[in-house]
Design a protein around this motif. Structure first.
Motif, PDB file in Angstrom:
ATOM      1  N   UNK A  47      68.158  65.901  62.618  1.00  0.00           N
ATOM      2  CA  UNK A  47      68.165  66.388  63.994  1.00  0.00           C
ATOM      3  C   UNK A  47      66.819  67.026  64.325  1.00  0.00           C
ATOM      4  N   UNK A  48      66.236  66.688  65.463  1.00  0.00           N
ATOM      5  CA  UNK A  48      64.938  67.264  65.809  1.00  0.00           C
ATOM      6  C   UNK A  48      65.013  68.715  66.283  1.00  0.00           C
ATOM      7  N   UNK A  49      66.166  69.208  66.668  1.00  0.00           N
ATOM      8  CA  UNK A  49      66.280  70.542  67.242  1.00  0.00           C
ATOM      9  C   UNK A  49      66.619  71.631  66.252  1.00  0.00           C
ATOM     10  N   UNK A  50      66.361  71.415  64.971  1.00  0.00           N
ATOM     11  CA  UNK A  50      66.707  72.428  63.976  1.00  0.00           C
ATOM     12  C   UNK A  50      65.870  73.695  64.177  1.00  0.00           C
ATOM     13  N   UNK A  51      64.646  73.536  64.696  1.00  0.00           N
ATOM     14  CA  UNK A  51      63.798  74.678  65.037  1.00  0.00           C
ATOM     15  C   UNK A  51      63.567  74.694  66.548  1.00  0.00           C
ATOM     16  N   UNK A  52      63.568  75.881  67.118  1.00  0.00           N
ATOM     17  CA  UNK A  52      63.331  76.044  68.547  1.00  0.00           C
ATOM     18  C   UNK A  52      61.865  75.738  68.839  1.00  0.00           C
ATOM     19  N   UNK A  53      61.617  74.876  69.818  1.00  0.00           N
ATOM     20  CA  UNK A  53      60.251  74.464  70.142  1.00  0.00           C
ATOM     21  C   UNK A  53      59.408  75.618  70.677  1.00  0.00           C
ATOM     22  N   UNK A  54      60.038  76.607  71.279  1.00  0.00           N
ATOM     23  CA  UNK A  54      59.297  77.718  71.872  1.00  0.00           C
ATOM     24  C   UNK A  54      59.192  78.933  70.947  1.00  0.00           C
ATOM     25  N   UNK A  55      59.988  78.964  69.905  1.00  0.00           N
ATOM     26  CA  UNK A  55      60.009  80.106  68.985  1.00  0.00           C
ATOM     27  C   UNK A  55      60.033  79.592  67.538  1.00  0.00           C
ATOM     28  N   UNK A  56      58.969  78.936  67.113  1.00  0.00           N
ATOM     29  CA  UNK A  56      58.950  78.331  65.776  1.00  0.00           C
ATOM     30  C   UNK A  56      59.180  79.357  64.676  1.00  0.00           C
ATOM     31  N   UNK A  57      58.452  80.457  64.716  1.00  0.00           N
ATOM     32  CA  UNK A  57      58.554  81.450  63.652  1.00  0.00           C
ATOM     33  C   UNK A  57      59.925  82.107  63.642  1.00  0.00           C
ATOM     34  N   UNK A  58      60.395  82.541  64.792  1.00  0.00           N
ATOM     35  CA  UNK A  58      61.700  83.189  64.871  1.00  0.00           C
ATOM     36  C   UNK A  58      62.825  82.278  64.437  1.00  0.00           C
ATOM     37  N   UNK A  59      62.788  81.027  64.865  1.00  0.00           N
ATOM     38  CA  UNK A  59      63.859  80.105  64.483  1.00  0.00           C
ATOM     39  C   UNK A  59      63.772  79.744  63.003  1.00  0.00           C
ATOM     40  N   UNK A  60      62.547  79.690  62.455  1.00  0.00           N
ATOM     41  CA  UNK A  60      62.400  79.427  61.019  1.00  0.00           C
ATOM     42  C   UNK A  60      62.954  80.589  60.198  1.00  0.00           C
ATOM     43  N   UNK A  61      62.713  81.818  60.666  1.00  0.00           N
ATOM     44  CA  UNK A  61      63.258  82.989  59.971  1.00  0.00           C
ATOM     45  C   UNK A  61      64.785  82.976  60.037  1.00  0.00           C
ATOM     46  N   UNK A  62      65.345  82.698  61.208  1.00  0.00           N
ATOM     47  CA  UNK A  62      66.807  82.640  61.330  1.00  0.00           C
ATOM     48  C   UNK A  62      67.390  81.513  60.472  1.00  0.00           C
ATOM     49  N   UNK A  63      66.680  80.382  60.388  1.00  0.00           N
ATOM     50  CA  UNK A  63      67.136  79.288  59.534  1.00  0.00           C
ATOM     51  C   UNK A  63      67.112  79.710  58.065  1.00  0.00           C
ATOM     52  N   UNK A  64      66.062  80.413  57.657  1.00  0.00           N
ATOM     53  CA  UNK A  64      65.970  80.891  56.274  1.00  0.00           C
ATOM     54  C   UNK A  64      67.100  81.882  55.976  1.00  0.00           C
ATOM     55  N   UNK A  65      67.386  82.765  56.927  1.00  0.00           N
ATOM     56  CA  UNK A  65      68.487  83.717  56.744  1.00  0.00           C
ATOM     57  C   UNK A  65      69.808  82.965  56.652  1.00  0.00           C
ATOM     58  N   UNK A  66      69.994  81.960  57.483  1.00  0.00           N
ATOM     59  CA  UNK A  66      71.207  81.129  57.439  1.00  0.00           C
ATOM     60  C   UNK A  66      71.365  80.470  56.067  1.00  0.00           C
ATOM     61  N   UNK A  67      70.263  79.952  55.539  1.00  0.00           N
ATOM     62  CA  UNK A  67      70.317  79.330  54.214  1.00  0.00           C
ATOM     63  C   UNK A  67      70.634  80.348  53.127  1.00  0.00           C
ATOM     64  N   UNK A  68      70.043  81.537  53.211  1.00  0.00           N
ATOM     65  CA  UNK A  68      70.338  82.575  52.222  1.00  0.00           C
ATOM     66  C   UNK A  68      71.801  83.009  52.289  1.00  0.00           C
ATOM     67  N   UNK A  69      72.322  83.129  53.498  1.00  0.00           N
ATOM     68  CA  UNK A  69      73.748  83.454  53.648  1.00  0.00           C
ATOM     69  C   UNK A  69      74.598  82.340  53.040  1.00  0.00           C
ATOM     70  N   UNK A  70      74.222  81.091  53.298  1.00  0.00           N
ATOM     71  CA  UNK A  70      74.966  79.962  52.730  1.00  0.00           C
ATOM     72  C   UNK A  70      74.937  79.954  51.214  1.00  0.00           C
ATOM     73  N   UNK A  71      73.775  80.202  50.634  1.00  0.00           N
ATOM     74  CA  UNK A  71      73.662  80.227  49.174  1.00  0.00           C
ATOM     75  C   UNK A  71      74.450  81.393  48.590  1.00  0.00           C
ATOM     76  N   UNK A  72      74.374  82.551  49.242  1.00  0.00           N
ATOM     77  CA  UNK A  72      75.136  83.708  48.765  1.00  0.00           C
ATOM     78  C   UNK A  72      76.634  83.501  48.881  1.00  0.00           C
ATOM     79  N   UNK A  73      77.059  82.897  49.978  1.00  0.00           N
ATOM     80  CA  UNK A  73      78.479  82.607  50.160  1.00  0.00           C
ATOM     81  C   UNK A  73      78.971  81.626  49.103  1.00  0.00           C
ATOM     82  N   UNK A  74      78.171  80.598  48.837  1.00  0.00           N
ATOM     83  CA  UNK A  74      78.550  79.623  47.810  1.00  0.00           C
ATOM     84  C   UNK A  74      78.665  80.254  46.436  1.00  0.00           C
TER      85      UNK A  74
END
Length: 173
Positions: A47-74
Protein backbone atom coordinates in the motif's frame (compact mmCIF):
# COMPACT_ATOMS: atom_id res chain seq x y z
CA UNK A 1 -11.83 1.08 -0.91
CA UNK A 2 -8.47 -0.65 -0.22
CA UNK A 3 -8.50 0.83 3.30
CA UNK A 4 -11.89 -0.75 3.95
CA UNK A 5 -10.69 -4.09 2.55
CA UNK A 6 -7.55 -3.92 4.72
CA UNK A 7 -9.62 -3.14 7.80
CA UNK A 8 -11.91 -6.08 7.02
CA UNK A 9 -8.90 -8.40 6.56
CA UNK A 10 -7.45 -7.21 9.89
CA UNK A 11 -10.71 -7.82 11.75
CA UNK A 12 -11.24 -11.26 10.20
CA UNK A 13 -7.65 -12.44 10.80
CA UNK A 14 -7.61 -11.12 14.37
CA UNK A 15 -10.99 -12.70 15.17
CA UNK A 16 -9.98 -16.08 13.74
CA UNK A 17 -6.59 -16.08 15.44
CA UNK A 18 -7.94 -15.00 18.82
CA UNK A 19 -10.86 -17.45 18.73
CA UNK A 20 -8.57 -20.35 17.83
CA UNK A 21 -6.06 -19.57 20.54
CA UNK A 22 -8.45 -19.89 23.46
CA UNK A 23 -9.17 -23.53 22.59
CA UNK A 24 -6.66 -26.25 23.38
CA UNK A 25 -5.01 -27.43 20.19
CA UNK A 26 -1.88 -29.30 19.19
CA UNK A 27 1.00 -27.25 17.87
CA UNK A 28 2.94 -28.50 14.88
CA UNK A 29 6.56 -27.37 15.11
CA UNK A 30 7.28 -28.50 11.54
CA UNK A 31 4.75 -26.26 9.80
CA UNK A 32 5.60 -22.92 8.26
CA UNK A 33 4.50 -20.68 11.13
CA UNK A 34 5.82 -17.54 9.44
CA UNK A 35 3.67 -17.69 6.29
CA UNK A 36 0.56 -15.83 7.54
CA UNK A 37 2.58 -12.97 9.09
CA UNK A 38 4.66 -12.71 5.90
CA UNK A 39 1.53 -12.50 3.73
CA UNK A 40 0.04 -9.82 5.99
CA UNK A 41 3.31 -7.84 5.88
CA UNK A 42 3.47 -8.01 2.08
CA UNK A 43 -0.15 -6.88 1.78
CA UNK A 44 0.53 -4.01 4.22
CA UNK A 45 3.76 -2.90 2.53
CA UNK A 46 2.29 -2.88 -0.97
CA UNK A 47 0.00 0.00 0.00
CA UNK A 48 1.41 3.42 -0.90
CA UNK A 49 -0.29 5.22 2.01
CA UNK A 50 1.58 3.54 4.85
CA UNK A 51 3.32 6.89 5.52
CA UNK A 52 1.56 10.25 5.46
CA UNK A 53 2.82 12.31 2.51
CA UNK A 54 2.70 15.54 4.52
CA UNK A 55 4.15 14.21 7.78
CA UNK A 56 6.86 11.69 6.86
CA UNK A 57 8.74 11.83 10.16
CA UNK A 58 5.67 11.80 12.39
CA UNK A 59 4.02 8.95 10.52
CA UNK A 60 7.28 6.97 10.51
CA UNK A 61 7.54 7.40 14.29
CA UNK A 62 3.92 6.30 14.76
CA UNK A 63 4.56 3.32 12.47
CA UNK A 64 7.63 2.37 14.52
CA UNK A 65 5.60 2.65 17.74
CA UNK A 66 2.87 0.50 16.16
CA UNK A 67 5.46 -2.14 15.28
CA UNK A 68 6.94 -2.07 18.78
CA UNK A 69 3.48 -2.48 20.28
CA UNK A 70 2.86 -5.39 17.89
CA UNK A 71 6.13 -7.09 18.80
CA UNK A 72 5.51 -6.57 22.52
CA UNK A 73 1.96 -7.88 22.24
CA UNK A 74 3.18 -10.95 20.37
CA UNK A 75 5.86 -11.67 22.96
CA UNK A 76 3.48 -11.14 25.87
CA UNK A 77 0.85 -13.31 24.22
CA UNK A 78 3.33 -16.11 23.59
CA UNK A 79 4.73 -16.11 27.12
CA UNK A 80 1.27 -16.09 28.73
CA UNK A 81 0.10 -19.03 26.62
CA UNK A 82 0.07 -22.42 28.31
CA UNK A 83 2.18 -25.06 26.54
CA UNK A 84 2.23 -28.70 27.63
CA UNK A 85 3.08 -32.19 26.42
CA UNK A 86 0.49 -34.95 26.32
CA UNK A 87 1.45 -38.54 27.24
CA UNK A 88 1.63 -39.44 23.53
CA UNK A 89 4.37 -36.81 23.08
CA UNK A 90 2.27 -34.23 21.22
CA UNK A 91 2.66 -30.61 22.29
CA UNK A 92 -0.51 -28.65 22.99
CA UNK A 93 -1.18 -24.97 23.55
CA UNK A 94 -3.98 -22.75 24.83
CA UNK A 95 -4.09 -19.05 25.62
CA UNK A 96 -4.85 -18.04 29.18
CA UNK A 97 -6.76 -15.17 30.78
CA UNK A 98 -3.45 -13.32 30.97
CA UNK A 99 -3.19 -13.68 27.18
CA UNK A 100 -6.55 -11.98 26.86
CA UNK A 101 -5.27 -9.16 29.08
CA UNK A 102 -2.21 -8.81 26.85
CA UNK A 103 -4.49 -8.53 23.80
CA UNK A 104 -6.67 -5.94 25.54
CA UNK A 105 -3.59 -3.90 26.50
CA UNK A 106 -2.24 -4.13 22.95
CA UNK A 107 -5.53 -2.94 21.48
CA UNK A 108 -5.73 -0.07 23.99
CA UNK A 109 -2.19 1.01 23.11
CA UNK A 110 -2.99 0.88 19.40
CA UNK A 111 -6.09 3.01 19.93
CA UNK A 112 -3.90 5.45 21.85
CA UNK A 113 -1.40 5.63 18.98
CA UNK A 114 -4.21 6.23 16.51
CA UNK A 115 -5.70 8.95 18.73
CA UNK A 116 -2.29 10.60 19.08
CA UNK A 117 -1.84 10.57 15.32
CA UNK A 118 -5.31 12.02 14.79
CA UNK A 119 -4.60 14.77 17.36
CA UNK A 120 -1.35 15.63 15.55
CA UNK A 121 -3.11 15.65 12.17
CA UNK A 122 -1.16 12.64 10.88
CA UNK A 123 -3.07 10.37 8.51
CA UNK A 124 -2.67 6.72 9.47
CA UNK A 125 -3.54 4.05 6.98
CA UNK A 126 -4.91 0.64 7.96
CA UNK A 127 -1.78 -0.91 6.46
CA UNK A 128 0.19 0.26 9.52
CA UNK A 129 -2.22 -1.67 11.73
CA UNK A 130 -1.90 -4.69 9.44
CA UNK A 131 1.90 -4.50 9.65
CA UNK A 132 1.64 -4.37 13.45
CA UNK A 133 -0.63 -7.42 13.42
CA UNK A 134 1.88 -9.23 11.22
CA UNK A 135 4.60 -8.45 13.78
CA UNK A 136 2.37 -9.69 16.61
CA UNK A 137 1.66 -12.99 14.87
CA UNK A 138 5.28 -13.46 13.78
CA UNK A 139 6.70 -13.02 17.29
CA UNK A 140 3.95 -15.08 18.93
CA UNK A 141 4.29 -17.96 16.49
CA UNK A 142 8.08 -17.90 16.68
CA UNK A 143 8.18 -17.94 20.49
CA UNK A 144 5.51 -20.66 20.72
CA UNK A 145 7.32 -22.80 18.16
CA UNK A 146 10.56 -22.36 20.09
CA UNK A 147 8.82 -23.26 23.37
CA UNK A 148 7.17 -26.30 21.78
CA UNK A 149 10.45 -27.51 20.31
CA UNK A 150 12.12 -27.18 23.69
CA UNK A 151 9.42 -29.48 25.09
CA UNK A 152 9.94 -31.86 22.17
CA UNK A 153 13.62 -32.13 23.08
CA UNK A 154 12.73 -33.69 26.43
CA UNK A 155 12.89 -37.40 25.82
CA UNK A 156 9.75 -39.28 26.91
CA UNK A 157 11.89 -42.37 27.61
CA UNK A 158 13.65 -40.63 30.50
CA UNK A 159 12.03 -41.81 33.67
CA UNK A 160 10.91 -39.48 36.38
CA UNK A 161 12.26 -39.74 39.91
CA UNK A 162 10.71 -42.72 41.65
CA UNK A 163 9.52 -44.56 38.52
CA UNK A 164 11.79 -47.56 39.15
CA UNK A 165 10.89 -47.88 42.82
CA UNK A 166 8.72 -50.81 43.82
CA UNK A 167 5.21 -50.00 44.96
CA UNK A 168 4.54 -50.13 48.69
CA UNK A 169 1.65 -51.92 50.27
CA UNK A 170 -0.15 -48.63 51.02
CA UNK A 171 -0.32 -47.75 47.35
CA UNK A 172 -2.49 -50.77 46.58
CA UNK A 173 -5.08 -50.04 49.26
Amino acid sequence: MPGLVNALVIVIVAALVIARQFRARPIDTDRRWWVLPAVLAVVALREPGILDAHHHTGSAVLLAVELLIGLGTGAGWAWTTRVWTEPDGSVWTRSSKASGAVWAAGIALRVGVFALGAALGIHQDSSALMLGLAGTLLVRSGVLTWRARSLDDVSPSVSAYGDAMPATRKEFV
